[in-house]
Design a protein around this motif. Sequence first.
Motif, PDB file in Angstrom:
ATOM      1  N   HIS A  14      -2.720  -2.598  -0.443  1.00 43.11           N
ATOM      2  CA  HIS A  14      -3.529  -3.499  -1.266  1.00 43.11           C
ATOM      3  C   HIS A  14      -3.168  -3.262  -2.718  1.00 43.11           C
ATOM      4  N   ARG A  37      -5.456  -7.047  -7.965  1.00 45.72           N
ATOM      5  CA  ARG A  37      -5.213  -8.448  -8.325  1.00 45.72           C
ATOM      6  C   ARG A  37      -4.636  -8.592  -9.728  1.00 45.72           C
ATOM      7  N   GLU A  54       0.310  -7.911 -11.110  1.00 42.19           N
ATOM      8  CA  GLU A  54       1.219  -8.884 -10.512  1.00 42.19           C
ATOM      9  C   GLU A  54       2.647  -8.343 -10.391  1.00 42.19           C
ATOM     10  N   PHE A  75       2.795  -6.133  -7.377  1.00 43.91           N
ATOM     11  CA  PHE A  75       2.733  -6.921  -6.138  1.00 43.91           C
ATOM     12  C   PHE A  75       4.103  -7.531  -5.831  1.00 43.91           C
ATOM     13  N   LEU A  95       6.242  -6.502  -2.586  1.00 43.82           N
ATOM     14  CA  LEU A  95       6.364  -7.580  -1.615  1.00 43.82           C
ATOM     15  C   LEU A  95       7.757  -7.598  -0.974  1.00 43.82           C
ATOM     16  N   GLU A 133       8.406  -6.410   2.614  1.00 45.31           N
ATOM     17  CA  GLU A 133       8.169  -7.279   3.770  1.00 45.31           C
ATOM     18  C   GLU A 133       9.343  -8.198   4.068  1.00 45.31           C
ATOM     19  N   LYS A 177       3.097  -3.961   5.427  1.00 45.58           N
ATOM     20  CA  LYS A 177       2.598  -5.274   4.992  1.00 45.58           C
ATOM     21  C   LYS A 177       1.729  -5.115   3.749  1.00 45.58           C
ATOM     22  N   ARG A 221      -2.888 -10.003   1.456  1.00 47.33           N
ATOM     23  CA  ARG A 221      -2.874 -11.181   0.582  1.00 47.33           C
ATOM     24  C   ARG A 221      -4.237 -11.423  -0.065  1.00 47.33           C
ATOM     25  N   THR A 222      -5.305 -10.967   0.581  1.00 47.93           N
ATOM     26  CA  THR A 222      -6.626 -11.031  -0.044  1.00 47.93           C
ATOM     27  C   THR A 222      -6.747  -9.832  -0.971  1.00 47.93           C
ATOM     28  N   ARG A 223      -6.714 -10.112  -2.266  1.00 49.33           N
ATOM     29  CA  ARG A 223      -6.663  -9.028  -3.249  1.00 49.33           C
ATOM     30  C   ARG A 223      -7.904  -9.021  -4.135  1.00 49.33           C
TER      31      ARG A 223
END
Length: 816
Positions: free
Chosen positions: A171, A174, A177, A180, A184, A187, A198, A201-203
């Motif tokens: 996690h 948010r 960025e 993230f 990412l 993946e 993984k 996506r809900t951050r």
Amino acid sequence: MTVPEDLPSEVFPPAIQPEEVAAETRLTSCWNRISPRFRSLSTASWAVGIVLFAIVVGSLRQTVPLSMVKTPMCNITSREVLSAIHRAKTSFCKDELEKFGCALQTNSIYPKSLPNLCPAESTGGEEVPVKLDHPPTIRILFVLTVHGRDSRQIRRLLKLIYRKEHYYLIHVDRRSEYLFDELLLLETARYGTFPNVKLLRTRHAPIWGGASLLTTLLDAMRFGLEESGWKDWDYFLNLSESDLPIKTNDELVEFLSRHYGKNFVKSSGLTTEKFFKRQGLEKSFFECENRMWRMGVRTLPSGVTIDGGSDWVALHRDFCQYLQDDAMGELLIGLRKIFNHTLLPAESFFHTVLRNSRFCHTYHNNNLRLTNWKRNKGCSCQHRHIVDWCGCSPNVFRTEDEKKILSYSPKPIFFARKFDPMVDLKIINTVLADLDEYPPGMVLADIPATWNRHWLNLFGGPRGEFPSDAARSLFEGLSQLESDRRLPQAIELLKLDLTPDVIFVHATMSLHGERHLVLTQALPSLLGPEITDDIQEQDFAVSSSHGRDDLVEERLISVKDHFRLHEPLVEGSPASRILNLQVSTNFDEKEEIFRNYAFVHGPDCDPALAYTVSEGPAELLSVVWIDPADVVAGSFELNVTAESHVGLHQPEFRKPLRPGVWSVFLMHRWKPIAHTKFLIVPLLPAPGQLDGIPAAENAGPAGNVYIVHNFTSVARLFPSLRPAAKKAEADRNARKTGQELRGWIRELLADFFIVEDVCLGEACRTTEWTSLYHDDSLVFPENRLGTVTDSSGLGTATAGIGLGTATDSSGLGCDL
């Protein structure tokens, strides 16, 4: 709705802004001039005036729509609720706080009692055995909650704990960025097959003490239970970017196998009364505007045992499943209502559910972690800007803590926190050595160059947004700074008045504590349209379709030290105690360092002076701040206590601060004993603004005043000051635009930064200080990867930018 005037200081911190002082002074002066005229008016004149005023006010009220008149939701009487509403900035947050405050007054938030579902025959103690058959292989769901920009440290952690049979859910805050986007890539099939890694996506944007961290952990738990192909894990274990293992993965799995079914949490060890008081459990809190607002006293429900300690846990899958399946049960619904409005809820929620559910006999008072608590440094109320409470945070391990870590070798402790390579890199390498992460026979003195240095990204990524206007001015200026090592290609750019394209800026820390900046830039004279497109790719590859690798220049930049003593060192004198003076922003009180690694200081910053003193007699000193126009911005008393320590002095100045070179003097009996300098960088025009219009922020404060006070007597102590001439020069500088402005910025930077080395293109791959330096020693051991091949990019050791070669075009694996 009025705010009581007798609120305690901790509810309304006594922070009087200079603007408020100036406004009050102007109003007082104005009233003193006109009040005699009002006092001379007759009674009749006063009566006529009052009538006319009432008529005007009445007519104005008739023009205000009723929809704009806010009706209070209730008559709030709590001082803490009124304080929170008063301090909130947005109408949405004010309304939410008012709504919650009204509900508190009607006692409609919390349940009055809750059921305790712990079986009567269970003691709830850890001695009760758990008889569950465990699978042949224990699988762990590692949940990493991370933030910031340090992708290298996170990949280092992932490398240490990675095994093909486990699962890794990340996690990313948010607000982070860049991080993230970097993670990412783990993946992406293009860089290898890692189906067990993984990103959520809900951050969320967790804050210290906030309810959002608990929500984040429950979201991760739900994902792990529902994700196809991930349903055979046995334990949920959360980590952060500040954690490192101090035992091997095999040792952890073996321990969990022997204690299969237990839930590992750490209790505070305090009495109930002390724990409630320290955690603020008897207070209600409400989270909005990225802040936890204290909302007054509450009564916790009867029937249940409230417990807590640490929010770092290792929970068995069956308990995690219970939290999901029984989420609508009376106990969990009631506890969620409580912990949604609790400070540091993740430190108590899991403990309390365990104590009061059928899993009470699985409670094991050990969360498998060693936390570096130094409460004399970690409990300094450093979170008051985001929470109405004084809390504590652990400190970073340093080299001198090695024995402390080693003392836990025989104990069931598998992780330690906190580690920060920008504070102490050597202790991290020591942990790696203890984990047998070095090749056989290697000692610390022989480790590869990239293990001797850490790179932290300060700027750069696919979004390409500078963190501030001041950072853009500073980094662009550094890209053009003159150097004896300047490459011929860069010299040609200056002749053409072309500005290099800054791609990345990293702060680096060496094994011996030396800090530098590494600036990565593309040389625009060599770029074609197709190359510019390549730069925008997520892997940041800077390569041409013609196979040229000479497009990227990297520069190693050091920061000059401007600390100077004015007196010969005489033992016992005040000057002999002064070890260092430094000015910057973002001071970390726990670690006693500035986190502004690039020393980005713009006209809107809040500079602070950190002073390091040795043990000696207590002294009353003075601090004098002088701006680039030789204006005394402020003079303050400084009480230096007898013990050796690092102190902080932070004045409040009116903005904007005048760009240029500032001086700070430490005075004893009004004689300078030490001083330092710092730079306020002028601002370039913002993107989209005309280059020929001077930035208003470069002109200094209105009226040339930083604090409403007369410092003439202080200025006389510095006979070399020439305020008239310097003010005229500062005004000329403030009107500069275009290349003249950029030239002034370069001139200023040359007094504070040194370009020590430069590399270009492929040569950077063999230059140890660059972010592109390749290190094969960090390739994943094959026994961890299983079918995963090294094409993932996880096995390389260069920085987050590739030169487009076939072996490492991802820019990903460099950070492991």
